[in-house]
Design a protein around this motif. Structure first.
Motif, short mmCIF file in Angstrom:
data_model
loop_
_atom_site.label_atom_id
_atom_site.label_comp_id
_atom_site.label_asym_id
_atom_site.label_seq_id
_atom_site.Cartn_x
_atom_site.Cartn_y
_atom_site.Cartn_z
N ALA A 168 0.83 -1.19 0.00
CA ALA A 168 0.00 0.00 0.00
C ALA A 168 0.87 1.25 0.00
CB ALA A 168 -0.92 -0.01 1.22
N ILE A 169 0.41 2.27 -0.67
CA ILE A 169 1.11 3.56 -0.74
C ILE A 169 0.42 4.53 0.21
CG2 ILE A 169 1.81 5.46 -2.23
CD1 ILE A 169 1.61 3.54 -4.60
N ARG A 170 1.16 5.01 1.19
CA ARG A 170 0.58 5.89 2.19
C ARG A 170 0.37 7.29 1.61
NH1 ARG A 170 0.32 4.26 7.40
NH2 ARG A 170 0.24 6.44 8.06
N ILE A 171 -0.83 7.80 1.79
CA ILE A 171 -1.20 9.14 1.31
C ILE A 171 -1.87 9.88 2.47
CG2 ILE A 171 -2.69 10.44 -0.27
CD1 ILE A 171 -0.47 9.16 -1.75
N SER A 172 -1.49 11.13 2.67
CA SER A 172 -2.16 11.93 3.69
C SER A 172 -3.51 12.39 3.15
CB SER A 172 -1.31 13.14 4.08
OG SER A 172 -1.07 13.97 2.96
N ASN A 208 -3.69 0.30 -10.67
CA ASN A 208 -4.40 -0.30 -9.54
C ASN A 208 -3.65 -0.14 -8.22
OD1 ASN A 208 -6.63 -1.48 -11.12
ND2 ASN A 208 -5.01 -2.76 -11.98
N ALA A 209 -3.08 1.05 -8.04
CA ALA A 209 -2.33 1.31 -6.81
C ALA A 209 -3.24 1.20 -5.59
CB ALA A 209 -1.70 2.70 -6.87
N LEU A 210 -2.76 0.52 -4.57
CA LEU A 210 -3.49 0.40 -3.32
C LEU A 210 -3.08 1.57 -2.42
CD1 LEU A 210 -5.41 -1.32 -1.53
CD2 LEU A 210 -3.35 -2.48 -0.68
N LEU A 211 -4.05 2.44 -2.11
CA LEU A 211 -3.75 3.62 -1.31
C LEU A 211 -4.12 3.38 0.14
CD1 LEU A 211 -5.18 6.36 -3.72
CD2 LEU A 211 -2.89 5.35 -3.69
N GLU A 212 -3.30 3.88 1.03
CA GLU A 212 -3.56 3.79 2.48
C GLU A 212 -3.52 5.19 3.06
OE1 GLU A 212 -1.53 2.03 6.57
OE2 GLU A 212 -0.74 1.46 4.62
N PHE A 213 -4.54 5.54 3.81
CA PHE A 213 -4.53 6.85 4.46
C PHE A 213 -5.33 6.77 5.76
CE2 PHE A 213 -7.70 6.71 1.12
CZ PHE A 213 -8.89 7.03 1.78
N LEU A 263 -8.01 1.61 3.44
CA LEU A 263 -7.37 1.12 2.23
C LEU A 263 -8.35 1.33 1.08
CD1 LEU A 263 -5.82 -2.27 3.41
CD2 LEU A 263 -4.59 -0.14 2.94
N ALA A 264 -7.84 1.79 -0.06
CA ALA A 264 -8.76 2.10 -1.15
C ALA A 264 -8.07 1.93 -2.50
CB ALA A 264 -9.29 3.52 -1.02
N LEU A 265 -8.89 1.70 -3.52
CA LEU A 265 -8.46 1.68 -4.91
C LEU A 265 -9.13 2.82 -5.64
CD1 LEU A 265 -8.86 -2.14 -5.69
CD2 LEU A 265 -6.71 -0.93 -5.26
N GLU A 301 -7.19 -10.72 -4.77
CA GLU A 301 -7.33 -10.11 -3.45
C GLU A 301 -6.92 -8.65 -3.53
OE1 GLU A 301 -5.64 -10.52 1.11
OE2 GLU A 301 -5.24 -12.13 -0.34
N ALA A 302 -7.70 -7.78 -2.93
CA ALA A 302 -7.50 -6.34 -3.05
C ALA A 302 -6.12 -5.88 -2.59
CB ALA A 302 -8.58 -5.60 -2.26
N THR A 303 -5.56 -6.56 -1.61
CA THR A 303 -4.25 -6.16 -1.09
C THR A 303 -3.10 -6.90 -1.75
OG1 THR A 303 -4.52 -7.74 0.72
CG2 THR A 303 -5.21 -5.48 1.15
N HIS A 304 -3.40 -7.72 -2.75
CA HIS A 304 -2.34 -8.44 -3.47
C HIS A 304 -2.59 -8.41 -4.97
CE1 HIS A 304 -1.86 -10.06 0.63
NE2 HIS A 304 -0.60 -10.26 0.30
N LEU A 305 -2.80 -7.22 -5.49
CA LEU A 305 -3.06 -7.08 -6.92
C LEU A 305 -1.74 -7.03 -7.69
CD1 LEU A 305 -5.85 -4.32 -6.89
CD2 LEU A 305 -6.15 -6.79 -7.16
N PRO A 306 -1.63 -7.78 -8.77
CA PRO A 306 -0.42 -7.68 -9.60
C PRO A 306 -0.42 -6.34 -10.34
CG PRO A 306 -2.03 -9.11 -10.66
CD PRO A 306 -2.59 -8.78 -9.30
#
Length: 219
Positions: A3-7, A57-62, A70-72, A129-134
């Motif tokens: 996941a990529i952390r975003i404020s 399909n970057a997995l964003l975390e904030f 967690l979001a797409l 799986e949403a947290t393991h997308l290629p």
């Protein structure tokens, strides 16, 4: 995919005027929805979000109001001219949840000499799986013979990833390379359909061509 952390900041102002003010501050208005909850309006940092979304399909975390999300990105609206991001619809996801996404398809390798590869699909719809997308799928055509048709069912998929659509859908075709005569014939046919007519050569041009042919023979 990590996941990529975003404020993120909660958004309380709405409307076109508020959206313009947000963009002037190099931020992006967004909406988070999913799992039956009420939509959550928020603001994301412009530059960091743009860089994150360069990954398909970057997995964003904030964190918002003390809660981790967690979001797409399901819909990204861009300015048609300058291509900056105007608005993002985010879909909230949780670990273990299965989602359907389109994954870029990259072709690698070379088919047998004298053949070419025609890629029919640039993305493939998969369930994962949403947290393991290629981030991408690779299709090797190394040594593939002319006449081979490669379907979605032929793709080598990572563990836990399945095709969402028709397994018989063709993703690439290996065919023999066209000869020069075939290329010229196709060009002539396309020009005829487009109504392109070439002027007949003038007598001077014909004489020049004949002289060039004679000089070549004498040489």
């Amino acid at each position: 995919m990590a996941a990529i952390r975003i404020s993120a900041e909660p958004r309380t102002e709405f409307g076109k005027g508020a959206a313009r003010r947000i963009r002037r501050d190099d931020k992006i208005p967004a909406v988070l929805y999913g799992h039956g909850g009420d939509p959550v309006h928020l603001t994301l940092p412009g530059h960091a979000t743009m860089l994150a979304l360069k990954t398909p399909n970057a997995l964003l975390e904030f964190e918002l109001d003390g809660q981790r999300h967690l979001a797409l990105a399901k819909d990204v609206q861009r300015d048609v001219v300058r291509r900056f991001i105007e608005h993002i619809d985010l879909l909230t996801v949780v670990g273990g949840e299965q989602v359907t996404v389109d994954i870029p398809l990259h072709i690698t390798g070379e088919p047998v000499p004298g053949s070419i590869v025609q890629q029919e699909l640039t993305t493939v719809s998969v369930v994962a799986e949403a947290t393991h997308l290629p981030s991408a799928l690779e299709l090797s055509v190394e040594g593939a013979p002319a006449g081979r048709q490669i379907t979605a069912g032929d793709l080598q998929l990572p563990a836990g990833v399945t095709i969402a659509g028709d397994l018989a859908q063709i993703v690439a075709i290996v065919s023999g390379a066209p000869s020069a005569e075939e290329v010229e014939a196709e060009l002539a046919e396309a020009e005829a359909e487009a109504g392109i007519v070439h002027d007949a050569p003038t007598s001077t041009e014909e004489d020049s061509a004949e002289e060039g042919s004679t000089e070549a023979e004498q040489a």
